[in-house]
Design a protein around this motif. Structure first.
Motif, PDB file in Angstrom:
ATOM      1  N   UNK A  16       0.719  -1.327   0.102  1.00 11.36           N
ATOM      2  CA  UNK A  16       0.021  -0.115  -0.196  1.00 11.36           C
ATOM      3  C   UNK A  16       0.933   1.264  -0.079  1.00 11.36           C
ATOM      4  N   UNK A  17       0.464   2.285  -0.520  1.00 11.67           N
ATOM      5  CA  UNK A  17       1.022   3.567  -0.455  1.00 11.67           C
ATOM      6  C   UNK A  17       0.685   4.176   1.058  1.00 11.67           C
ATOM      7  N   UNK A  18       1.766   4.685   1.606  1.00 13.37           N
ATOM      8  CA  UNK A  18       1.598   5.287   2.855  1.00 13.37           C
ATOM      9  C   UNK A  18       0.563   6.378   2.971  1.00 13.37           C
ATOM     10  N   UNK A  19      -0.061   6.813   3.960  1.00 10.09           N
ATOM     11  CA  UNK A  19      -0.907   7.785   3.815  1.00 10.09           C
ATOM     12  C   UNK A  19      -0.393   9.227   3.582  1.00 10.09           C
ATOM     13  N   UNK A  20      -0.964  10.211   3.130  1.00 14.31           N
ATOM     14  CA  UNK A  20      -0.456  11.448   2.870  1.00 14.31           C
ATOM     15  C   UNK A  20      -1.402  12.451   3.306  1.00 14.31           C
ATOM     16  N   UNK A  21      -0.900  13.543   4.133  1.00 12.51           N
ATOM     17  CA  UNK A  21      -1.542  14.596   4.826  1.00 12.51           C
ATOM     18  C   UNK A  21      -1.202  15.806   4.291  1.00 12.51           C
ATOM     19  N   UNK A  22      -2.145  16.774   4.062  1.00 14.68           N
ATOM     20  CA  UNK A  22      -1.847  18.275   3.808  1.00 14.68           C
ATOM     21  C   UNK A  22      -1.998  19.107   5.182  1.00 14.68           C
ATOM     22  N   UNK A  23      -1.266  19.921   5.470  1.00 14.39           N
ATOM     23  CA  UNK A  23      -1.234  20.849   6.779  1.00 14.39           C
ATOM     24  C   UNK A  23      -1.494  22.026   6.057  1.00 14.39           C
ATOM     25  N   UNK A  24      -2.877  22.476   6.578  1.00 12.29           N
ATOM     26  CA  UNK A  24      -3.260  24.107   6.091  1.00 12.29           C
ATOM     27  C   UNK A  24      -3.697  24.653   7.373  1.00 12.29           C
ATOM     28  N   UNK A  25      -3.483  26.065   7.084  1.00  9.06           N
ATOM     29  CA  UNK A  25      -3.803  26.923   8.099  1.00  9.06           C
ATOM     30  C   UNK A  25      -3.102  28.191   8.419  1.00  9.06           C
ATOM     31  N   UNK A  26      -3.234  29.208   9.409  1.00 11.14           N
ATOM     32  CA  UNK A  26      -2.838  30.595   9.378  1.00 11.14           C
ATOM     33  C   UNK A  26      -1.372  30.481   9.617  1.00 11.14           C
ATOM     34  N   UNK A  97       1.137  15.823  -4.951  1.00 11.13           N
ATOM     35  CA  UNK A  97       1.176  15.016  -3.751  1.00 11.13           C
ATOM     36  C   UNK A  97       0.111  14.227  -3.492  1.00 11.13           C
ATOM     37  N   UNK A  98      -1.165  14.506  -3.926  1.00 10.44           N
ATOM     38  CA  UNK A  98      -2.349  13.670  -3.830  1.00 10.44           C
ATOM     39  C   UNK A  98      -2.435  13.324  -2.382  1.00 10.44           C
ATOM     40  N   UNK A  99      -3.070  14.338  -1.504  1.00  9.76           N
ATOM     41  CA  UNK A  99      -3.308  14.017   0.022  1.00  9.76           C
ATOM     42  C   UNK A  99      -4.600  13.319   0.166  1.00  9.76           C
ATOM     43  N   UNK A 100      -4.511  12.354   1.317  1.00  9.49           N
ATOM     44  CA  UNK A 100      -5.501  11.624   1.579  1.00  9.49           C
ATOM     45  C   UNK A 100      -6.467  12.241   2.579  1.00  9.49           C
ATOM     46  N   UNK A 101      -6.027  13.233   3.139  1.00  5.53           N
ATOM     47  CA  UNK A 101      -6.768  14.163   3.979  1.00  5.53           C
ATOM     48  C   UNK A 101      -6.351  15.392   4.398  1.00  5.53           C
ATOM     49  N   UNK A 103      -5.306  18.382   7.062  1.00  8.10           N
ATOM     50  CA  UNK A 103      -5.278  18.697   8.557  1.00  8.10           C
ATOM     51  C   UNK A 103      -5.289  20.311   8.717  1.00  8.10           C
ATOM     52  N   UNK A 104      -6.502  20.821   9.221  1.00  8.35           N
ATOM     53  CA  UNK A 104      -6.641  22.130   9.225  1.00  8.35           C
ATOM     54  C   UNK A 104      -5.979  22.604  10.812  1.00  8.35           C
ATOM     55  N   UNK A 105      -4.681  23.361  10.608  1.00  6.30           N
ATOM     56  CA  UNK A 105      -4.175  23.692  11.762  1.00  6.30           C
ATOM     57  C   UNK A 105      -4.799  25.013  12.236  1.00  6.30           C
ATOM     58  N   UNK A 106      -5.139  24.959  13.642  1.00  8.35           N
ATOM     59  CA  UNK A 106      -5.819  26.558  14.161  1.00  8.35           C
ATOM     60  C   UNK A 106      -5.356  26.448  15.521  1.00  8.35           C
ATOM     61  N   UNK A 107      -5.022  27.661  15.910  1.00  6.24           N
ATOM     62  CA  UNK A 107      -4.559  28.239  16.967  1.00  6.24           C
ATOM     63  C   UNK A 107      -5.787  28.176  18.206  1.00  6.24           C
ATOM     64  N   UNK A 108      -5.891  27.604  19.254  1.00 11.27           N
ATOM     65  CA  UNK A 108      -7.025  27.368  20.203  1.00 11.27           C
ATOM     66  C   UNK A 108      -7.563  28.879  20.620  1.00 11.27           C
ATOM     67  N   UNK A 109      -6.806  29.659  20.668  1.00 11.62           N
ATOM     68  CA  UNK A 109      -7.337  31.095  21.382  1.00 11.62           C
ATOM     69  C   UNK A 109      -7.666  32.063  20.333  1.00 11.62           C
ATOM     70  N   UNK A 110      -7.325  31.661  18.955  1.00 11.23           N
ATOM     71  CA  UNK A 110      -7.383  32.639  17.869  1.00 11.23           C
ATOM     72  C   UNK A 110      -8.966  32.485  17.245  1.00 11.23           C
ATOM     73  N   UNK A 135     -13.023  12.927  -2.977  1.00  8.14           N
ATOM     74  CA  UNK A 135     -13.301  13.936  -1.948  1.00  8.14           C
ATOM     75  C   UNK A 135     -12.355  13.909  -0.696  1.00  8.14           C
ATOM     76  N   UNK A 136     -11.824  14.865  -0.252  1.00  7.12           N
ATOM     77  CA  UNK A 136     -10.559  15.028   0.448  1.00  7.12           C
ATOM     78  C   UNK A 136     -11.373  15.474   2.143  1.00  7.12           C
ATOM     79  N   UNK A 137     -11.002  14.410   3.040  1.00  7.66           N
ATOM     80  CA  UNK A 137     -11.471  14.821   4.500  1.00  7.66           C
ATOM     81  C   UNK A 137     -10.796  15.786   5.052  1.00  7.66           C
ATOM     82  N   UNK A 138     -11.345  16.623   6.099  1.00  2.00           N
ATOM     83  CA  UNK A 138     -10.710  17.699   6.627  1.00  2.00           C
ATOM     84  C   UNK A 138     -10.802  17.376   8.028  1.00  2.00           C
ATOM     85  N   UNK A 139      -9.568  17.488   8.676  1.00  2.00           N
ATOM     86  CA  UNK A 139      -9.432  16.991  10.333  1.00  2.00           C
ATOM     87  C   UNK A 139      -8.910  18.325  10.866  1.00  2.00           C
ATOM     88  N   UNK A 140      -9.784  18.822  11.963  1.00  2.86           N
ATOM     89  CA  UNK A 140      -9.227  19.829  12.745  1.00  2.86           C
ATOM     90  C   UNK A 140      -8.330  19.691  13.747  1.00  2.86           C
TER      91      UNK A 140
END
Length: 158
Positions: A16-26, A97-101, A103-110, A135-140
């Protein structure tokens, strides 16, 4: 199941191809710090003063020399004066890159920029899904939670 079908399933699992994740956020919300934590060592540049990630950059998380999963660290949202160029470059890099999901990275206080970030995320993910038919799942992922005030000292706002 016969032996041939079972062997096919086992081969698929092994190859199997290892999973790939996109990190996106401010900018400054901890994407590169999260990568360093996931890698188990400092590799991604972090700074509390300067922009750390200037280009979308892939990282492989290894175990015994094998890739367990891969991460695409993206530039911070709203970091560029020309968001169209940054968005197009992100879409181009995501398609390679073809991400599998995502990851929306967000500062908790912001909270002030969250609406704009989510609109950008929806737009980018929507364009990616339309262009790639996937379909690209989004994980917060909330970061810097240790800076939150204890709930017992906060009054709920309505």
């Amino acid at each position: 199941m016969n032996n041939k079908e079972l062997k096919g399933i086992i081969d698929d699992i092994k190859n199997r191809r290892p999973p790939r994740f996109l990190l996106i956020g401010n900018t400054g919300h901890g994407k590169s710090s999260l990568i360093n934590a996931m890698l188990g060592y400092y590799n991604a540049h972090v700074s509390s003063v300067k922009i750390g990630t200037k280009e979308n950059e892939p990282y492989d998380v290894l175990d015994d020399g094998k890739v367990v999963y891969s991460i695409l660290d993206s530039r911070g949202i709203n970091e560029s004066t020309n968001n169209d160029d940054a968005e197009n470059k992100l879409l181009e890099d995501m398609s390679k890159f073809i991400p599998d999901a995502a990851l929306y990275v967000h500062k908790a206080k912001e909270r002030s920029s969250m609406r704009n970030e989510i609109e950008f995320l929806k737009k980018v993910v929507g364009e990616y899904e339309k262009g790639n038919g996937v379909k690209l799942p989004i994980i917060v992922v909330l970061t810097q939670c240790d800076e939150l005030d204890p709930a017992s000292k906060k009054t709920a706002e309505y």
